[in-house]
Design an enzyme around this catalytic site. Structure first.
Site, PDB file in Angstrom:
ATOM      1  N   LYS A  96     -10.571  -2.148  -4.301  1.00 47.21           N
ATOM      2  CA  LYS A  96     -11.133  -0.756  -4.990  1.00 47.21           C
ATOM      3  C   LYS A  96     -10.365   0.221  -5.448  1.00 47.21           C
ATOM      4  O   LYS A  96     -10.202   0.247  -5.649  1.00 47.21           O
ATOM      5  CB  LYS A  96     -11.813  -0.544  -3.467  1.00 47.21           C
ATOM      6  CG  LYS A  96     -11.568  -0.635  -2.269  1.00 47.21           C
ATOM      7  CD  LYS A  96     -12.493  -0.766  -1.258  1.00 47.21           C
ATOM      8  CE  LYS A  96     -12.379  -0.962   0.267  1.00 47.21           C
ATOM      9  NZ  LYS A  96     -13.247  -1.681   1.028  1.00 47.21           N
ATOM     10  N   LYS A 143       0.309  -1.312  -0.302  1.00 51.92           N
ATOM     11  CA  LYS A 143       0.005   0.381  -0.130  1.00 51.92           C
ATOM     12  C   LYS A 143       0.672   1.184  -0.165  1.00 51.92           C
ATOM     13  O   LYS A 143       0.692   2.445  -0.695  1.00 51.92           O
ATOM     14  CB  LYS A 143      -1.127  -0.033   1.418  1.00 51.92           C
ATOM     15  CG  LYS A 143      -2.486  -1.167   0.710  1.00 51.92           C
ATOM     16  CD  LYS A 143      -3.474  -0.547   2.202  1.00 51.92           C
ATOM     17  CE  LYS A 143      -4.747  -1.472   1.647  1.00 51.92           C
ATOM     18  NZ  LYS A 143      -5.321  -1.404   2.606  1.00 51.92           N
ATOM     19  N   LYS A 153      -4.737  -8.780  -6.855  1.00 46.62           N
ATOM     20  CA  LYS A 153      -6.522  -8.585  -6.303  1.00 46.62           C
ATOM     21  C   LYS A 153      -7.321  -7.881  -6.656  1.00 46.62           C
ATOM     22  O   LYS A 153      -7.010  -7.276  -6.989  1.00 46.62           O
ATOM     23  CB  LYS A 153      -4.987  -8.651  -4.510  1.00 46.62           C
ATOM     24  CG  LYS A 153      -6.412  -8.810  -3.264  1.00 46.62           C
ATOM     25  CD  LYS A 153      -6.353  -9.114  -2.073  1.00 46.62           C
ATOM     26  CE  LYS A 153      -6.065  -7.106  -1.957  1.00 46.62           C
ATOM     27  NZ  LYS A 153      -5.638  -6.957  -0.870  1.00 46.62           N
TER      28      LYS A 153
HETATM   29  P1  TYM Z   1     -10.781  -4.342   4.142  1.00 48.08           P
HETATM   30  O1  TYM Z   1     -12.074  -3.859   4.359  1.00 48.08           O
HETATM   31  O2  TYM Z   1      -9.594  -4.347   2.889  1.00 48.08           O
HETATM   32  O3  TYM Z   1     -11.514  -6.032   3.325  1.00 48.08           O
HETATM   33  C1  TYM Z   1     -12.223  -6.731   3.625  1.00 48.08           C
HETATM   34  C2  TYM Z   1     -12.711  -8.039   4.471  1.00 48.08           C
HETATM   35  O4  TYM Z   1     -12.140  -8.494   2.800  1.00 48.08           O
HETATM   36  C3  TYM Z   1     -11.288  -9.694   2.984  1.00 48.08           C
HETATM   37  N1  TYM Z   1     -10.935  -9.422   0.638  1.00 48.08           N
HETATM   38  C4  TYM Z   1     -10.985 -10.318   0.143  1.00 48.08           C
HETATM   39  N2  TYM Z   1     -10.838 -11.497  -0.167  1.00 48.08           N
HETATM   40  C5  TYM Z   1     -10.807 -12.444  -1.156  1.00 48.08           C
HETATM   41  N3  TYM Z   1     -10.402 -12.027  -2.193  1.00 48.08           N
HETATM   42  C6  TYM Z   1     -10.249  -9.481  -2.224  1.00 48.08           C
HETATM   43  N4  TYM Z   1     -10.077  -9.680  -3.188  1.00 48.08           N
HETATM   44  C7  TYM Z   1     -10.056 -10.008  -1.346  1.00 48.08           C
HETATM   45  N5  TYM Z   1     -10.790  -8.148  -0.494  1.00 48.08           N
HETATM   46  C8  TYM Z   1     -11.077  -8.357   0.906  1.00 48.08           C
HETATM   47  C9  TYM Z   1     -10.495  -9.020   3.476  1.00 48.08           C
HETATM   48  O5  TYM Z   1      -9.802 -10.388   3.608  1.00 48.08           O
HETATM   49  C10 TYM Z   1     -11.310  -8.765   4.376  1.00 48.08           C
HETATM   50  O6  TYM Z   1     -11.871  -9.863   5.152  1.00 48.08           O
HETATM   51  N6  TYM Z   1      -7.593  -4.879   7.954  1.00 48.08           N
HETATM   52  C11 TYM Z   1      -9.244  -5.658   7.533  1.00 48.08           C
HETATM   53  C12 TYM Z   1     -10.323  -4.955   8.158  1.00 48.08           C
HETATM   54  C13 TYM Z   1     -10.235  -5.125  10.031  1.00 48.08           C
HETATM   55  C14 TYM Z   1     -10.202  -6.075  10.577  1.00 48.08           C
HETATM   56  C15 TYM Z   1      -9.827  -5.445  11.666  1.00 48.08           C
HETATM   57  C16 TYM Z   1     -10.766  -7.658   9.799  1.00 48.08           C
HETATM   58  C17 TYM Z   1     -10.048  -3.851  10.457  1.00 48.08           C
HETATM   59  N7  TYM Z   1      -9.963  -4.599  11.863  1.00 48.08           N
HETATM   60  C18 TYM Z   1     -10.598  -6.794  12.819  1.00 48.08           C
HETATM   61  C19 TYM Z   1     -10.864  -8.776  11.070  1.00 48.08           C
HETATM   62  C20 TYM Z   1     -11.281  -7.677  12.078  1.00 48.08           C
HETATM   63  C21 TYM Z   1      -9.253  -4.860   5.676  1.00 48.08           C
HETATM   64  O7  TYM Z   1      -8.795  -3.439   5.675  1.00 48.08           O
HETATM   65  O8  TYM Z   1     -10.166  -5.511   5.102  1.00 48.08           O
END
Ligand code: TYM
Length: 333
Positions: free
Chosen positions: A201, A114, A198
């Site tokens: 967004k 990132k 991947k």
């Molecule tokens: P975030 O907002 O980027 O994504 C949310 C969830 O979607 C999953 N994901 C994917 N899974 C499969 N293929 C993809 N291309 C893909 N893109 C996104 C992510 O793995 C995630 O599960 N840091 C985290 C948010 C967070 C969190 C937490 C998660 C903050 N605190 C505590 C679990 C527990 C994040 O940025 O996800």
């Protein structure tokens, strides 16, 4: 025994098929099991680790709640809230950042991706964000955390932080060491334009992803334009190692139809991509179109979404404020 589930999603707009198949679909299944206690957090503190337009952020928080509900999460059976309203998250993150080690954070591959080439200009929040994520999880004694494959390393860091806290302060089992719940197959949905990247967004081209707010024609068009290779559909699962776009599309198809990759390969072996793409698009439209319509409908009732958040904040606060008080006592405040 029931599980204590915690997971988070960033309200950065454009929630997509990767978020759905990698995480939210799993949230729905876990939430449907009455033995589980589920908490789903809209992680707005995480979102501001990169620049956000304040007006858009406000809308995106509501849109994330709408997406949870439209996907099938029952707000009566789970706690849905936004992170910034529960002060314990920021407090916990600070205390845990004094437990986590620089060396651990330096290994985080997502920061490297990132921050890109210009690390010096990345925010400090982007660097320390996995510590905030650990605080999120540990404040609720979560036993299981459903996430996509890209969050695996952050979950391992969370486990390390919990164990170090328990050891350093000699409070055995005080912080619950959580288990990741990552689907074996299809936990990483790739870009429709490049099977090695991947689905995300932040990717510039909208053709690279299916958004959960896309309409039927957009979905059909994106699948038509999705990258493939010149060969017919693979005959054998082994071919997929080298044919990343075919692998990704077959994976999406399998996840949507609850079948294995092996069966899907058999189903379409030797056929033309166009025939497969028609079926894939049909399945996608059947799944995504109702979600997309429901999100738009829910966004028309902002009061309803705000009430869900308010109710969730109250419930989350009760749990998190008790835990943070104990943490402060243990630390010596
Ligand atoms: P975030 O907002 O980027 O994504 C949310 C969830 O979607 C999953 N994901 C994917 N899974 C499969 N293929 C993809 N291309 C893909 N893109 C996104 C992510 O793995 C995630 O599960 N840091 C985290 C948010 C967070 C969190 C937490 C998660 C903050 N605190 C505590 C679990 C527990 C994040 O940025 O996800």
């Amino acid at each position: 025994m029931g599980k204590k589930i915690f997971s988070g999603v960033q309200p950065t707009g454009n929630l997509h098929l990767g978020n759905y198949l990698g995480a939210i679909k799993n949230f729905v299944d876990l939430n449907n099991d009455n033995d589980n206690k589920c908490i789903f957090c809209v992680v707005d503190l995480h979102a501001i680790t990169v620049k956000q337009d304040p007006k858009e952020l406000k809308n995106n928080i509501r849109e994330t709640v709408a997406t949870f509900i439209a996907s099938g999460i029952d707000p009566k059976k789970s706690i849905i809230f936004n992170q910034s309203r529960v002060a314990a998250h920021a407090e916990g993150a600070w205390i845990l950042s004094c437990v986590a080690r620089m060396g651990w954070l330096n290994r985080m591959t997502q920061f490297k991706e990132k921050a890109g080439k210009d690390k010096e200009k990345a925010s400090i929040g982007l660097y320390s964000y996995p510590v905030l994520m650990a605080a999120d999880i540990l404040l609720y004694d979560a036993t299981h955390v459903p996430v996509g494959d890209d969050q695996k390393q952050h979950l391992e860091l969370c486990r390390d932080i919990a164990q170090k806290f328990n050891n350093d302060f000699e409070v055995e089992n005080f912080l619950q060491v959580p288990e990741p719940l990552i689907q074996k197959e299809f936990s990483r949905i790739m870009s429709l334009k490049d099977g090695s990247k991947k689905m995300s967004k932040s990717e510039l081209s909208d053709l690279s992803r299916i958004n959960l707010t896309d309409e039927k024609d957009q979905i059909i068009n994106k699948i038509k334009k999705a990258k493939t290779d010149p060969l017919p559909m693979p005959q054998d699962i082994k071919e997929l190692e080298e044919r990343l776009e075919a692998k990704n599309l077959l994976g999406i198809y399998s996840s949507l139809t609850n079948s294995t990759l092996e069966n899907s390969v058999k189903n379409f072996a030797g056929k033309n991509f166009s025939e497969f793409k028609d079926e894939l698009a049909e399945n996608l439209v059947n799944k995504i179109e109702p979600i997309s319509n429901e999100i738009k409908k829910l966004l028309g009732d902002k009061n309803y979404l705000d009430e869900i958040l308010l109710d969730g904040v109250e419930k989350a606060n009760l749990i998190a404020s008790k835990k943070i008080e104990r943490i402060k006592e243990i630390v010596g405040f």
